[in-house]
Scaffold this active site. Structure first.
Site, short mmCIF file in Angstrom:
data_model
loop_
_atom_site.label_atom_id
_atom_site.label_comp_id
_atom_site.label_asym_id
_atom_site.label_seq_id
_atom_site.Cartn_x
_atom_site.Cartn_y
_atom_site.Cartn_z
N SER A 126 0.83 -1.21 0.00
CA SER A 126 0.00 0.00 0.00
C SER A 126 0.87 1.27 0.00
O SER A 126 1.61 1.47 -0.96
CB SER A 126 -0.96 -0.08 1.20
OG SER A 126 -1.94 0.91 1.11
N ASP A 180 -10.24 -3.73 -5.47
CA ASP A 180 -9.59 -2.83 -4.52
C ASP A 180 -10.12 -1.40 -4.72
O ASP A 180 -9.91 -0.81 -5.79
CB ASP A 180 -8.07 -2.87 -4.77
CG ASP A 180 -7.29 -2.12 -3.70
OD1 ASP A 180 -7.88 -1.25 -3.04
OD2 ASP A 180 -6.09 -2.42 -3.55
N HIS A 204 -8.34 -4.48 -0.85
CA HIS A 204 -7.01 -3.92 -0.59
C HIS A 204 -6.15 -4.82 0.30
O HIS A 204 -4.98 -4.56 0.52
CB HIS A 204 -7.19 -2.54 0.06
CG HIS A 204 -5.99 -1.67 -0.02
ND1 HIS A 204 -5.40 -1.31 -1.22
CD2 HIS A 204 -5.24 -1.06 0.93
CE1 HIS A 204 -4.35 -0.53 -0.98
NE2 HIS A 204 -4.23 -0.37 0.31
C1 MLT Z 1 -1.31 6.03 -0.18
O1 MLT Z 1 -1.65 7.06 0.36
O2 MLT Z 1 -0.13 5.73 -0.38
C2 MLT Z 1 -2.42 5.16 -0.60
O3 MLT Z 1 -3.63 5.81 -0.42
C3 MLT Z 1 -2.42 3.86 0.09
C4 MLT Z 1 -2.62 4.02 1.54
O4 MLT Z 1 -3.75 4.12 2.00
O5 MLT Z 1 -1.65 4.05 2.26
#
Ligand code: MLT
Length: 201
Positions: free
Chosen positions: A101, A151, A182
């Protein structure tokens, strides 16, 4: 930067573990151990806080990144890593970035900004960072993308686009979809391990 390092068999790769939002430097250790128990690992804690949750760079909203901070944090992490590899005799040619992520987005940014340095990259549920910036051509780079068909943070088209951007740069890419959102699943981990064994061992 706050980190945890475990040196194992240095003839095997060293993972750099980059957690998701709200995670920490230990989160992905079980993954690294499942993928290759002989590998060394360096887990890093993101330096940004969003309502107290660690991240690797700031965002303005879900999926809208603070581009200036992204570049700043990418440079800071890169400097930390390069010094760390040097001080610990880690061969950079055997380093694997493994991110989930937000950590996958940072791994992608490291690859974009420092081509031919980070050549083995495992991206679990990444988005596209810096869509306007092309990856530099590198036939020796290898990327695994684990993505969820449903996702909400990264639609299928986004994962397809990331693959396309990498293919355009002649980077070897495996895009693996699971019928999930996700989250990381056992099935994705099995696919990631198969890719790792084929690519690195
Ligand atoms: C990010 O901000 O890098 C993406 O939205 C993934 C997350 O939620 O960390």
């Amino acid at each position: 930067m706050k980190h945890i390092y475990q040196q194992n068999d240095l003839s095997h790769p060293t993972f750099v573990l980059l957690h998701g939002t709200g995670g920490n430097e230990r989160d992905l250790i079980p993954l690294a151990q499942i993928i290759d128990e002989k590998a060394s690992y360096l887990g890093v804690l993101g330096e940004v806080r969003e309502n107290g949750m660690p991240r690797f760079f700031r965002r303005l909203a879900d999926g809208v990144f603070d581009e200036e901070d992204l570049v700043f944090q990418t440079n800071t992490l890169h400097e930390f890593l390069i010094d760390f590899f040097f001080e610990n005799n880690i061969d950079i040619n055997k380093v694997v970035l493994l991110g989930y992520s937000n950590g996958a987005n940072m791994a992608q940014s490291l690859m974009l900004h420092f081509p031919k340095v980070y050549r083995y990259v495992m991206l679990h549920h990444p988005m596209n960072v810096k869509k306007d910036m092309a990856f530099q051509e590198d036939k020796q780079a290898h990327v695994f993308i684990g993505a969820g068909l449903y996702d909400p943070l990264c639609q299928k088209e986004e994962s397809d686009l990331l693959k396309e951007r990498l293919v355009d740069a002649s980077i070897n890419v495996t895009l693996h979809f699971e019928p999930i959102g996700h989250q990381l699943t056992q099935q994705e981990l099995i696919a990631a391990t198969a890719w790792y064994q084929k690519t690195l061992l």
